[in-house]
Write a protein that holds these residues in place. Sequence first.
Motif, short mmCIF file in Angstrom:
data_model
loop_
_atom_site.label_atom_id
_atom_site.label_comp_id
_atom_site.label_asym_id
_atom_site.label_seq_id
_atom_site.Cartn_x
_atom_site.Cartn_y
_atom_site.Cartn_z
N ILE A 163 7.73 -17.36 -29.11
CA ILE A 163 6.68 -18.30 -28.70
C ILE A 163 5.92 -18.80 -29.92
N LYS A 164 5.51 -17.87 -30.78
CA LYS A 164 4.75 -18.25 -31.98
C LYS A 164 5.57 -19.17 -32.87
N ASN A 165 6.85 -18.83 -33.07
CA ASN A 165 7.71 -19.66 -33.93
C ASN A 165 7.88 -21.06 -33.34
N THR A 166 8.03 -21.12 -32.02
CA THR A 166 8.21 -22.41 -31.35
C THR A 166 6.96 -23.28 -31.46
N ILE A 167 5.80 -22.67 -31.22
CA ILE A 167 4.54 -23.41 -31.31
C ILE A 167 4.31 -23.92 -32.73
N ASN A 168 4.60 -23.07 -33.72
CA ASN A 168 4.43 -23.48 -35.12
C ASN A 168 5.38 -24.63 -35.46
N LEU A 169 6.59 -24.60 -34.91
CA LEU A 169 7.56 -25.67 -35.15
C LEU A 169 7.08 -26.98 -34.56
N ILE A 210 13.13 -25.88 -26.60
CA ILE A 210 13.43 -25.21 -27.86
C ILE A 210 13.80 -23.75 -27.61
N LEU A 211 13.01 -23.09 -26.77
CA LEU A 211 13.25 -21.66 -26.49
C LEU A 211 14.59 -21.45 -25.78
N GLU A 212 14.92 -22.34 -24.84
CA GLU A 212 16.18 -22.21 -24.12
C GLU A 212 17.38 -22.47 -25.03
#
Length: 198
Positions: free
Chosen positions: A156-162, A192-194
């Motif tokens: 989640i953190k990586n996705t939000i930062n991206l 992105i997560l999927e």
Amino acid sequence: LFLLISCQGVGYEIQTLNNIVTDSNEKFITLWIEHIRREDSEFLFGFIQKEERDFFRDLLKVRGIGPQIGMSLLNKYSISEVKTSLIKQNKDLISSVPGIGKKMTERIFLELKNKIAVSEQDYNKKINQRDKEEITFIFRDIDIALRSLEYPVKDIKNTINLIKSDFSKKKSNALNENKMNFENVLKEAISILENNDS
């Protein structure tokens, strides 16, 4: 059109607009709910767009307009078509909806025309003046929503930062300044997560 949502063994019937069918292939659908209470009953109305829900609320404040007429109007015409007709004085469009006669159309124009024009101006100002604090609130809510869907915290953190990085660099066409809202960010984050899981 009705949806039945099960929550901890309790079923909730939600009346929605027909445009939800176009998003039926989505894995997740976010609905903005209007809860209407009557003396002997309660009703739930769900909308894909917050703008639709807010306009539905304003519509119900017009004397003589009930929930079903409001839903009929938004089922026949898109929210942008309805607002354009109000601003451009196209009364034929509104009066063409079953249950809305000429007198009711006049009341709708009288009570909503100026409000719609002002809300459009306010919306544009908010877009132009949106600051970092507002963006922070959006991503905070996204974080909460993704955690509730049980995605790994690290992902989640990586996705939000991206997404933040793409937005700041204006790389994301889906999240330009005119479309930076909770629904669009959530859809992009889930996508992105999927894709990372596949």
